[in-house]
Enzyme design. Structure first.
Site, PDB file in Angstrom:
ATOM      1  N   GLU A  56       0.790  -1.383  -0.317  1.00 45.82           N
ATOM      2  CA  GLU A  56       0.128  -0.356  -0.363  1.00 45.82           C
ATOM      3  C   GLU A  56       0.860   0.725   0.319  1.00 45.82           C
ATOM      4  O   GLU A  56       0.787   2.464  -0.767  1.00 45.82           O
ATOM      5  CB  GLU A  56      -0.985   0.298   1.309  1.00 45.82           C
ATOM      6  CG  GLU A  56      -1.936  -0.982   1.210  1.00 45.82           C
ATOM      7  CD  GLU A  56      -1.704  -2.643   1.677  1.00 45.82           C
ATOM      8  OE1 GLU A  56      -1.898  -3.663   1.927  1.00 45.82           O
ATOM      9  OE2 GLU A  56      -0.113  -2.591   2.307  1.00 45.82           O
ATOM     10  N   HIS A 107     -14.892  -1.144   3.507  1.00 41.71           N
ATOM     11  CA  HIS A 107     -15.115  -1.571   4.151  1.00 41.71           C
ATOM     12  C   HIS A 107     -14.330  -0.903   5.002  1.00 41.71           C
ATOM     13  O   HIS A 107     -13.367  -1.218   6.479  1.00 41.71           O
ATOM     14  CB  HIS A 107     -13.880  -2.624   4.477  1.00 41.71           C
ATOM     15  CG  HIS A 107     -14.225  -3.756   2.965  1.00 41.71           C
ATOM     16  ND1 HIS A 107     -14.435  -3.655   1.852  1.00 41.71           N
ATOM     17  CD2 HIS A 107     -14.287  -5.197   3.430  1.00 41.71           C
ATOM     18  CE1 HIS A 107     -15.359  -4.856   1.418  1.00 41.71           C
ATOM     19  NE2 HIS A 107     -14.972  -5.795   2.103  1.00 41.71           N
TER      20      HIS A 107
END
Length: 315
Positions: A56, A107
């Site tokens: 990431e 999420h």
């Protein structure tokens, strides 16, 4: 009954719909295209899709580099990783040079359910809101999410947007006078006794709470505060002046998010009772999403209870 669609699904559809109109749009993912719903873009525009694997931090850095070349990168992963693991890169590589990168955290909140506390990101609003120059959004339903996604393509600068896992009713496309504008709250219901300010899936809880209150003769105003930063200060001021008390509700820690933003502003310009509904500075836990939400008071019944308390305090 209104159709239920998860905002992550609406976002994925919006990327595909907007791709032809915006050839400069490029999409990054961190090995989660099936969950973040960028899989449609990956299938239709493989040359503009970059799966960075479970990296990431590197993903944000590469996106920042592409932004300097005039492209419009959207980076996608779970909110826990977008706001947590890659926070330093978002701060230093994107926001410090004020680059045109959109960070999208899927999420978010307790409604991740069975994935438990490690993946139930409740800190993302506070983390992203604290970075100078960062816009922070959490749209409510599928219609609003599509509009927000295109608005981000127009917006020049860094932004963070949270997506939800659970399906929610699509209602904003049926509300008379509704329009989406970044940084401006959408008034979904008029009211003079109390104002409920919500974002994300908590908007549907706020509307349900307003119906409960109406049965007792209490008129609750409902504001959909899809943009947490910049906060719509005018809407908040009018709510404080005209209804005299406020309840905020968010699927996040009450520290640093929507409730905190409202309290900070109201305390300076028009002090009125403000009660914050949200996660009360504790970690989540594993379980079926509806049960977890109810256990933490993120439900219409609790919001209605808090509204009655707020009304009593203003007297």
């Amino acid at each position: 009954m209104a159709e239920k669609i998860a905002t992550r699904a609406a976002y994925g559809d919006a990327l595909v719909e907007l791709a032809e109109k915006y050839p400069e749009l490029v999409v990054f993912d961190a090995d989660l295209a099936g969950a973040t719903m960028t899989k449609g873009f990956m299938k239709n525009y493989p040359e503009r899709f970059f799966d960075m694997g479970i990296a990431e931090c590197n993903m944000v850095g590469v996106a920042a580099g592409m932004a300097t070349c005039g492209l419009k990168p959207f980076v996608n992963t779970f909110a826990m990783f977008a706001a947590g693991r890659a926070w330093e890169q978002v701060r230093n590589s994107v926001c410090y040079p004020h680059l045109n990168v959109k960070v999208v955290g899927s999420h978010g909140g307790l409604s991740v359910g069975e994935d438990g506390a490690t993946h139930q990101c409740i800190e993302d609003f506070a983390l992203m809101r604290a970075i100078p120059g960062m816009m922070v959004l959490c749209p409510y339903d599928s219609h609003e999410m599509r509009l927000a996604t295109e608005a981000l393509l127009y917006y020049e600068g860094p932004a963070y947007m949270r997506l939800g896992r659970l399906a929610v009713e699509t209602v904003t496309d049926t509300i008379e006078g509704y329009r989406f504008e970044s940084g401006k709250a959408a008034k979904l219901r008029e009211g003079s006794d109390v104002t409920i300010i919500a974002n994300g899936m908590m908007v549907q809880m706020a509307l349900a709470a307003a119906e409960m209150l109406a049965a007792d003769g209490i008129h609750a105003r409902v504001l959909d505060m899809h943009t947490i930063k910049p906060l719509d200060q005018q809407a908040v001021l009018e709510a404080a002046q005209e209804t005299g008390c406020i309840v905020t509700t968010e699927e996040a820690n009450v520290l640093g998010g929507l409730g905190a933003a409202v309290c900070e502003y109201v305390s300076e310009v028009c002090p009125v009772p403000v009660i914050r509904n949200g996660v009360q500075d504790q970690f989540g836990r594993s379980g079926k999403a509806p049960q977890v939400l109810k256990a933490y008071g993120l439900c219409a019944e609790k919001i209605a209870e808090m509204a009655r308390t707020a009304i009593a305090l203003k007297r």
